[in-house]
Design a protein around this motif. Sequence first.
Motif, PDB file in Angstrom:
ATOM      1  N   HIS A 125       0.837  -1.259   0.004  1.00 59.50           N
ATOM      2  CA  HIS A 125       0.070   0.136  -0.108  1.00 59.50           C
ATOM      3  C   HIS A 125       0.808   1.366  -0.109  1.00 59.50           C
ATOM      4  CE1 HIS A 125      -2.606  -3.254   1.651  1.00 59.50           C
ATOM      5  NE2 HIS A 125      -3.563  -2.673   0.975  1.00 59.50           N
ATOM      6  N   CYS A 126       0.436   2.514  -0.355  1.00 64.57           N
ATOM      7  CA  CYS A 126       0.980   3.718  -0.701  1.00 64.57           C
ATOM      8  C   CYS A 126       1.160   4.097   0.811  1.00 64.57           C
ATOM      9  CB  CYS A 126       0.251   4.498  -1.408  1.00 64.57           C
ATOM     10  SG  CYS A 126       0.819   6.130  -1.390  1.00 64.57           S
ATOM     11  N   LEU A 127       2.380   4.673   0.980  1.00 67.79           N
ATOM     12  CA  LEU A 127       2.608   5.457   2.515  1.00 67.79           C
ATOM     13  C   LEU A 127       1.947   6.724   2.566  1.00 67.79           C
ATOM     14  CD1 LEU A 127       4.908   5.244   4.654  1.00 67.79           C
ATOM     15  CD2 LEU A 127       6.249   6.865   3.222  1.00 67.79           C
ATOM     16  N   THR A 128       1.338   7.387   1.517  1.00 67.33           N
ATOM     17  CA  THR A 128       0.796   8.592   1.642  1.00 67.33           C
ATOM     18  C   THR A 128      -0.843   8.455   1.914  1.00 67.33           C
ATOM     19  OG1 THR A 128       2.674   9.761   0.427  1.00 67.33           O
ATOM     20  CG2 THR A 128       0.662  10.879   1.179  1.00 67.33           C
ATOM     21  N   CYS A 129      -1.188   7.980   0.639  1.00 70.57           N
ATOM     22  CA  CYS A 129      -2.777   7.725   0.613  1.00 70.57           C
ATOM     23  C   CYS A 129      -3.314   6.483   1.217  1.00 70.57           C
ATOM     24  CB  CYS A 129      -3.252   8.159  -1.069  1.00 70.57           C
ATOM     25  SG  CYS A 129      -2.852   6.926  -1.951  1.00 70.57           S
ATOM     26  N   GLY A 130      -2.370   5.320   1.278  1.00 69.63           N
ATOM     27  CA  GLY A 130      -2.835   4.110   1.714  1.00 69.63           C
ATOM     28  C   GLY A 130      -3.638   3.124   0.617  1.00 69.63           C
ATOM     29  N   ARG A 131      -3.855   3.801  -0.773  1.00 68.92           N
ATOM     30  CA  ARG A 131      -4.244   2.872  -1.670  1.00 68.92           C
ATOM     31  C   ARG A 131      -3.488   1.834  -1.932  1.00 68.92           C
ATOM     32  NH1 ARG A 131      -6.163   6.709  -6.292  1.00 68.92           N
ATOM     33  NH2 ARG A 131      -4.367   7.771  -5.162  1.00 68.92           N
ATOM     34  N   LYS A 132      -3.911   0.736  -2.606  1.00 71.59           N
ATOM     35  CA  LYS A 132      -3.155  -0.527  -2.958  1.00 71.59           C
ATOM     36  C   LYS A 132      -2.181  -0.019  -4.052  1.00 71.59           C
ATOM     37  CE  LYS A 132      -3.741  -5.346  -3.435  1.00 71.59           C
ATOM     38  NZ  LYS A 132      -2.974  -5.940  -2.654  1.00 71.59           N
ATOM     39  N   SER A 136       5.587   4.949  -2.202  1.00 71.48           N
ATOM     40  CA  SER A 136       4.378   5.614  -2.690  1.00 71.48           C
ATOM     41  C   SER A 136       3.646   5.107  -4.040  1.00 71.48           C
ATOM     42  CB  SER A 136       4.716   7.111  -2.720  1.00 71.48           C
ATOM     43  OG  SER A 136       5.236   7.464  -1.475  1.00 71.48           O
ATOM     44  N   CYS A 137       2.439   5.431  -4.366  1.00 69.56           N
ATOM     45  CA  CYS A 137       1.984   5.221  -5.662  1.00 69.56           C
ATOM     46  C   CYS A 137       2.385   6.400  -6.583  1.00 69.56           C
ATOM     47  CB  CYS A 137       0.382   5.226  -5.189  1.00 69.56           C
ATOM     48  SG  CYS A 137      -0.495   6.711  -5.153  1.00 69.56           S
ATOM     49  N   ARG A 138       1.925   6.069  -7.744  1.00 68.96           N
ATOM     50  CA  ARG A 138       2.312   7.072  -8.832  1.00 68.96           C
ATOM     51  C   ARG A 138       1.639   8.449  -8.599  1.00 68.96           C
ATOM     52  NH1 ARG A 138       4.304   6.722 -13.878  1.00 68.96           N
ATOM     53  NH2 ARG A 138       4.240   4.617 -13.713  1.00 68.96           N
ATOM     54  N   ASP A 139       0.508   8.361  -7.878  1.00 67.40           N
ATOM     55  CA  ASP A 139      -0.128  10.014  -7.732  1.00 67.40           C
ATOM     56  C   ASP A 139       0.510  10.410  -6.263  1.00 67.40           C
ATOM     57  OD1 ASP A 139      -1.946   9.337  -9.619  1.00 67.40           O
ATOM     58  OD2 ASP A 139      -3.532   8.509  -8.197  1.00 67.40           O
ATOM     59  N   CYS A 140       1.149   9.747  -5.512  1.00 65.48           N
ATOM     60  CA  CYS A 140       1.914  10.357  -4.654  1.00 65.48           C
ATOM     61  C   CYS A 140       3.278  10.376  -4.518  1.00 65.48           C
ATOM     62  CB  CYS A 140       1.163   9.704  -3.205  1.00 65.48           C
ATOM     63  SG  CYS A 140      -0.464   9.761  -2.907  1.00 65.48           S
ATOM     64  N   LYS A 141       3.838  10.095  -5.545  1.00 62.83           N
ATOM     65  CA  LYS A 141       5.199   9.650  -5.932  1.00 62.83           C
ATOM     66  C   LYS A 141       6.126  10.793  -5.540  1.00 62.83           C
ATOM     67  CE  LYS A 141       8.080   9.553 -10.036  1.00 62.83           C
ATOM     68  NZ  LYS A 141       8.135   9.113 -11.566  1.00 62.83           N
TER      69      LYS A 141
HETATM   70 ZN   LIG Z   1      -0.694   7.408  -2.705  1.00 62.12          ZN
END
Ligand SMILES: [Zn+2]
Length: 246
Positions: A154-161, A176-181
């Motif tokens: 999961h993303c460290l920032t938003c928690g999404r998978k 982090s995910c691509r959006d929160c990179k």
């Molecule tokens: Zn994220």
Amino acid sequence: MPLRESEAIVLRTTKLGEADKIVSLLTRQWGRLRAVAAGARRPKSRWGSQLEPMTHIRAWIFERENRDLLRMNSADLIESFFGMQKDYDVQVAAQYLVEVTEHMLPERDANERAFRLLVAVLKGLKNWKEVNRPLVYFDYWMLKLGGVLPDLEHCLTCGRKLEREGFYRTGSEGLSCRDCKPVGARMALPTDDLARAQQACSKGLDKWLETAPAGSSSPVRFFLEEIIRTHTERKLVTADLLESGA
Ligand SMILES: [Zn+2]
């Protein structure tokens, strides 16, 4: 105080005076500690090969009143992991195991699982002559036992998978995910590789080594090593601050 016995792995030795050595050990019963091996620097010392780095020994340790350092009275060899270190990569790996063990585990804090982990990883290095997977396994479990293994799904920032990959920036505590990179994220880790490593580490190291090498776990290893570095540096900075009275 009584003489006590424990299995131990020799991490390193340092000179003490003309004749003795200080031995840094990870013991099964009492965690990491340092003890004096009297006479170990003498040419015909009775210690022999028991004090080579990464040797699995049975040690008899004696606590001395009003002295910081313990005393090791004698040791029996259980298994040597010294010969395998003729291979340069294995030698560097062994050095890495010592550094991380000394930095991640506090002194005199019993941690039998960490002891068993180190023995399993040494056997893996010795029996399979492979460095990569034993070190992934070591990093994964040292972080997990220390309670600081990042979430690998999961993303460290938003928690999404995380979808196809997770992004990592040096000094960050996870992916982090691509959006929160984060700005300056240099490492992109395929989630497939992360899942494979996580699954492999949930079983015994031998089980993993029995299968053909996937050849894709190096990025995972570098990521886990970065996380370890971040945590140990933070700890070292804290220790420095404490010492300087800040
Ligand atoms: Zn994220």
